[in-house]
Design a protein around this motif. Sequence first.
Motif, PDB file in Angstrom:
ATOM      1  N   ALA A  29     -39.413  12.893   9.053  1.00 10.31           N
ATOM      2  CA  ALA A  29     -40.716  12.408   9.510  1.00 10.31           C
ATOM      3  C   ALA A  29     -40.677  11.896  10.953  1.00 10.31           C
ATOM      4  O   ALA A  29     -41.706  11.597  11.544  1.00 10.31           O
ATOM      5  CB  ALA A  29     -41.204  11.302   8.574  1.00 10.31           C
ATOM      6  N   SER A  59     -36.744   2.704   7.306  1.00  7.75           N
ATOM      7  CA  SER A  59     -37.104   1.916   6.116  1.00  7.75           C
ATOM      8  C   SER A  59     -35.971   0.975   5.708  1.00  7.75           C
ATOM      9  O   SER A  59     -35.889   0.547   4.562  1.00  7.75           O
ATOM     10  CB  SER A  59     -37.516   2.838   4.963  1.00  7.75           C
ATOM     11  N   CYS A  61     -32.729   1.165   4.980  1.00  7.43           N
ATOM     12  CA  CYS A  61     -31.915   1.455   3.790  1.00  7.43           C
ATOM     13  C   CYS A  61     -30.426   1.239   4.064  1.00  7.43           C
ATOM     14  O   CYS A  61     -29.615   1.234   3.149  1.00  7.43           O
ATOM     15  CB  CYS A  61     -32.160   2.866   3.290  1.00  7.43           C
ATOM     16  N   LYS A  95     -49.875  -0.632  14.483  1.00  3.32           N
ATOM     17  CA  LYS A  95     -50.239  -0.744  13.066  1.00  3.32           C
ATOM     18  C   LYS A  95     -49.147  -1.502  12.287  1.00  3.32           C
ATOM     19  O   LYS A  95     -49.444  -2.451  11.561  1.00  3.32           O
ATOM     20  CB  LYS A  95     -50.447   0.652  12.473  1.00  3.32           C
ATOM     21  N   TYR A 100     -46.735  -6.622   9.954  1.00  4.56           N
ATOM     22  CA  TYR A 100     -45.673  -7.633   9.913  1.00  4.56           C
ATOM     23  C   TYR A 100     -46.185  -8.983  10.426  1.00  4.56           C
ATOM     24  O   TYR A 100     -45.850 -10.031   9.876  1.00  4.56           O
ATOM     25  CB  TYR A 100     -44.463  -7.186  10.751  1.00  4.56           C
ATOM     26  N   MET A 104     -46.281 -12.606   8.453  1.00  6.45           N
ATOM     27  CA  MET A 104     -45.623 -13.825   8.909  1.00  6.45           C
ATOM     28  C   MET A 104     -46.613 -14.962   9.156  1.00  6.45           C
ATOM     29  O   MET A 104     -46.281 -16.126   8.997  1.00  6.45           O
ATOM     30  CB  MET A 104     -44.796 -13.552  10.170  1.00  6.45           C
ATOM     31  N   PHE A 135     -55.420   1.067   0.325  1.00  3.82           N
ATOM     32  CA  PHE A 135     -54.732   0.133  -0.577  1.00  3.82           C
ATOM     33  C   PHE A 135     -55.526  -0.110  -1.858  1.00  3.82           C
ATOM     34  O   PHE A 135     -55.097  -0.847  -2.733  1.00  3.82           O
ATOM     35  CB  PHE A 135     -54.508  -1.209   0.137  1.00  3.82           C
ATOM     36  N   LYS A 141     -55.076  -1.943  -9.422  1.00  4.96           N
ATOM     37  CA  LYS A 141     -54.099  -2.026 -10.517  1.00  4.96           C
ATOM     38  C   LYS A 141     -53.524  -3.436 -10.615  1.00  4.96           C
ATOM     39  O   LYS A 141     -53.391  -3.988 -11.697  1.00  4.96           O
ATOM     40  CB  LYS A 141     -52.931  -1.051 -10.251  1.00  4.96           C
TER      41      LYS A 141
ATOM     42  N   THR B  45     -39.006  -8.035   4.773  1.00  5.24           N
ATOM     43  CA  THR B  45     -38.634  -7.117   5.856  1.00  5.24           C
ATOM     44  C   THR B  45     -39.578  -7.310   7.040  1.00  5.24           C
ATOM     45  O   THR B  45     -39.507  -6.587   8.019  1.00  5.24           O
ATOM     46  CB  THR B  45     -38.660  -5.637   5.420  1.00  5.24           C
ATOM     47  N   ALA B  46     -40.466  -8.312   6.959  1.00  6.90           N
ATOM     48  CA  ALA B  46     -41.469  -8.512   8.010  1.00  6.90           C
ATOM     49  C   ALA B  46     -40.979  -9.406   9.143  1.00  6.90           C
ATOM     50  O   ALA B  46     -41.436  -9.285  10.279  1.00  6.90           O
ATOM     51  CB  ALA B  46     -42.741  -9.107   7.401  1.00  6.90           C
ATOM     52  N   CYS B 193     -32.964   5.652  -1.021  1.00  4.81           N
ATOM     53  CA  CYS B 193     -34.053   4.767  -0.581  1.00  4.81           C
ATOM     54  C   CYS B 193     -35.397   5.243  -1.137  1.00  4.81           C
ATOM     55  O   CYS B 193     -35.690   6.428  -1.135  1.00  4.81           O
ATOM     56  CB  CYS B 193     -34.103   4.760   0.949  1.00  4.81           C
ATOM     57  N   GLY B 195     -38.196   3.986   0.150  1.00 13.08           N
ATOM     58  CA  GLY B 195     -39.122   3.877   1.282  1.00 13.08           C
ATOM     59  C   GLY B 195     -40.126   2.747   1.175  1.00 13.08           C
ATOM     60  O   GLY B 195     -41.137   2.739   1.883  1.00 13.08           O
ATOM     61  N   SER B 197     -40.462  -0.209   2.292  1.00 13.99           N
ATOM     62  CA  SER B 197     -40.929  -0.945   3.470  1.00 13.99           C
ATOM     63  C   SER B 197     -41.835  -0.091   4.356  1.00 13.99           C
ATOM     64  O   SER B 197     -42.488  -0.596   5.256  1.00 13.99           O
ATOM     65  CB  SER B 197     -39.748  -1.499   4.279  1.00 13.99           C
ATOM     66  N   ASN B 198     -41.897   1.220   4.080  1.00 14.48           N
ATOM     67  CA  ASN B 198     -42.809   2.084   4.831  1.00 14.48           C
ATOM     68  C   ASN B 198     -44.114   2.359   4.087  1.00 14.48           C
ATOM     69  O   ASN B 198     -45.023   2.970   4.650  1.00 14.48           O
ATOM     70  CB  ASN B 198     -42.138   3.435   5.117  1.00 14.48           C
ATOM     71  N   ASN B 200     -46.683   0.766   3.250  1.00 12.33           N
ATOM     72  CA  ASN B 200     -47.942   0.235   3.759  1.00 12.33           C
ATOM     73  C   ASN B 200     -48.355   0.807   5.108  1.00 12.33           C
ATOM     74  O   ASN B 200     -49.529   0.843   5.425  1.00 12.33           O
ATOM     75  CB  ASN B 200     -47.854  -1.286   3.863  1.00 12.33           C
ATOM     76  N   THR B 201     -47.382   1.241   5.910  1.00 15.39           N
ATOM     77  CA  THR B 201     -47.745   1.672   7.252  1.00 15.39           C
ATOM     78  C   THR B 201     -47.441   3.154   7.507  1.00 15.39           C
ATOM     79  O   THR B 201     -48.007   3.748   8.412  1.00 15.39           O
ATOM     80  CB  THR B 201     -47.007   0.825   8.310  1.00 15.39           C
ATOM     81  N   LYS B 202     -46.543   3.746   6.725  1.00 13.37           N
ATOM     82  CA  LYS B 202     -46.185   5.168   6.892  1.00 13.37           C
ATOM     83  C   LYS B 202     -46.172   5.803   5.511  1.00 13.37           C
ATOM     84  O   LYS B 202     -45.130   6.226   5.000  1.00 13.37           O
ATOM     85  CB  LYS B 202     -44.780   5.306   7.518  1.00 13.37           C
ATOM     86  N   LYS B 203     -47.357   5.833   4.905  1.00 14.23           N
ATOM     87  CA  LYS B 203     -47.439   6.157   3.483  1.00 14.23           C
ATOM     88  C   LYS B 203     -46.928   7.550   3.132  1.00 14.23           C
ATOM     89  O   LYS B 203     -46.284   7.738   2.097  1.00 14.23           O
ATOM     90  CB  LYS B 203     -48.885   6.003   3.014  1.00 14.23           C
ATOM     91  N   ALA B 205     -44.591   9.395   4.515  1.00 11.81           N
ATOM     92  CA  ALA B 205     -43.121   9.442   4.533  1.00 11.81           C
ATOM     93  C   ALA B 205     -42.550   8.742   3.302  1.00 11.81           C
ATOM     94  O   ALA B 205     -41.642   9.253   2.644  1.00 11.81           O
ATOM     95  CB  ALA B 205     -42.591   8.784   5.809  1.00 11.81           C
ATOM     96  N   LEU B 209     -40.350  10.118  -0.500  1.00 12.10           N
ATOM     97  CA  LEU B 209     -39.119   9.564  -1.076  1.00 12.10           C
ATOM     98  C   LEU B 209     -39.330   9.171  -2.534  1.00 12.10           C
ATOM     99  O   LEU B 209     -38.480   9.430  -3.392  1.00 12.10           O
ATOM    100  CB  LEU B 209     -38.632   8.353  -0.264  1.00 12.10           C
ATOM    101  N   PHE B 237     -47.667   4.327  -7.714  1.00 14.91           N
ATOM    102  CA  PHE B 237     -48.306   5.484  -7.071  1.00 14.91           C
ATOM    103  C   PHE B 237     -48.124   6.770  -7.882  1.00 14.91           C
ATOM    104  O   PHE B 237     -48.227   7.866  -7.355  1.00 14.91           O
ATOM    105  CB  PHE B 237     -47.741   5.669  -5.657  1.00 14.91           C
TER     106      PHE B 237
END
Lengths: 182, 286
Positions: A29, A59, A61, A95, A100, A104, A135, A141, B45-46, B193, B195, B197-198, B200-203, B205, B209, B237
Amino acid sequence: MKDTGSIKALLATCMQCGTCTGTCPNADAMDLTPRHLWRMVLMDRADEIFESQTFAYCSTCYFCTLKCPRGLPLTRAMSMLKEVAYKNDVKTFRKSGAFYGSFMESVRRHGRVRESEFMTLYFLEMKNPLLPFDFASLGLKLMSKNKVSFSLPSGADGRGQGNLDRIFKKVSEIENREEQMP
Amino acid sequence: MSYIYYPGCSLEASAIEYDASTRAVMHALDIELAEIEGWSCCGATAAEPVSSLLSFVLPARNLALAEKMKQNFSVMVPCSACYLNLKKVEMEKKQNPSMSASIDECLAEEALKLEGKLKVRHLLDILANDIGADQIKNKVTKKLSGLKIVPYYGCQCLRPYPVFDDPEEPRSMEPLIEACGAEVFPWDMGAQCCGASNMNTKKSAAGKLVQKILKSAKGADAIVTVCPMCQLNLEGFQEELSRKAGEDLSVSVIYLPQLLGMAMGISREELMLHKNLAVKELVLSY
């Protein structure tokens, strides 16, 4: 200023083998492969680095960190690029940065994150009326299971653990001080 | 036996069943948990993209609070993201004195100080190594015979600090699953992984995973997780990813202590199985 000097120093022994790219679950990606991105960091090419979305796709990992034959902290370097992009309000990271940052902000106010509040802050920050629909499915849900509730953004409410304002201020103070050091 | 307990924010909301089932299983094993008084968010992770220093100070605050309760003790952390953040501070405290000084300066704002005398432990580490499959087996009252389970470890309990399992081919859940009388269904996605942490912003991708993991789980009755982010990502999802894939990818996803609790005869209500977003009748019938 988009300074990547400290990241470059971390990566000084990178030999461009590409193991990072091979282990990255998100490499497909990314516009630049992780190996290519590290090359740009080593060459101080800030424009290319921050026009790229590559670091935003990390991400965390830690596979690249685990497998790097030089033992370089590559996931950490990705996060450091995110931090530079966040602090410089880089367009391609806006974005993720808003997400983030909103998270915070909720933590600063309440000590613990309030999911519905931080999502509201995020939507307000992004000013995109269609964003909440991304979302909606998961949100409904969670609501049907009574796991999140609607709440408007609020100040510290004095209940529970209180806010972390003093700690957040001190962190900024130290960061500003370190930035001014030669 | 007893542990200091750090639940983390998710375990109060989207992962409330992880908290409930962890406490229920520990209670059944006669293990006492002392929750850290006044704990706050670990930064998830924020924090790291916002401020590197903040990403150390937030977990450090919690460890400093824990030290006020007990020293030379283990802190049990069920959430893998919280675990990594707290672990990072434990490791950094030993290795990086300059970062340590900045952390102390921030903690002084709340009259706290970090000595670095606690050991941060993941729930899975404690279940697999302190408690062990034999002790679980002794408590099993209802064997989950025939239930096929794929263990999903995710990333952050394994990497970058491989302290209790192989970071690429983890096996620590297998004896625990077998102790319940269930079957370990073979797959090779346990350490991949999801994914989260992605998401919300890189759905798109992240979706790819998750899809890969759900596809590999076909044939299993349930995926078992040890992280609220992995759990939500794998359970939340399934319909839209099934639509995209043009095949049914639905599968039950439950937390490890929920599985253990089922075998130990703890009620579904206490394990909060009604709170999970994807649990099929088959699992509930056990």
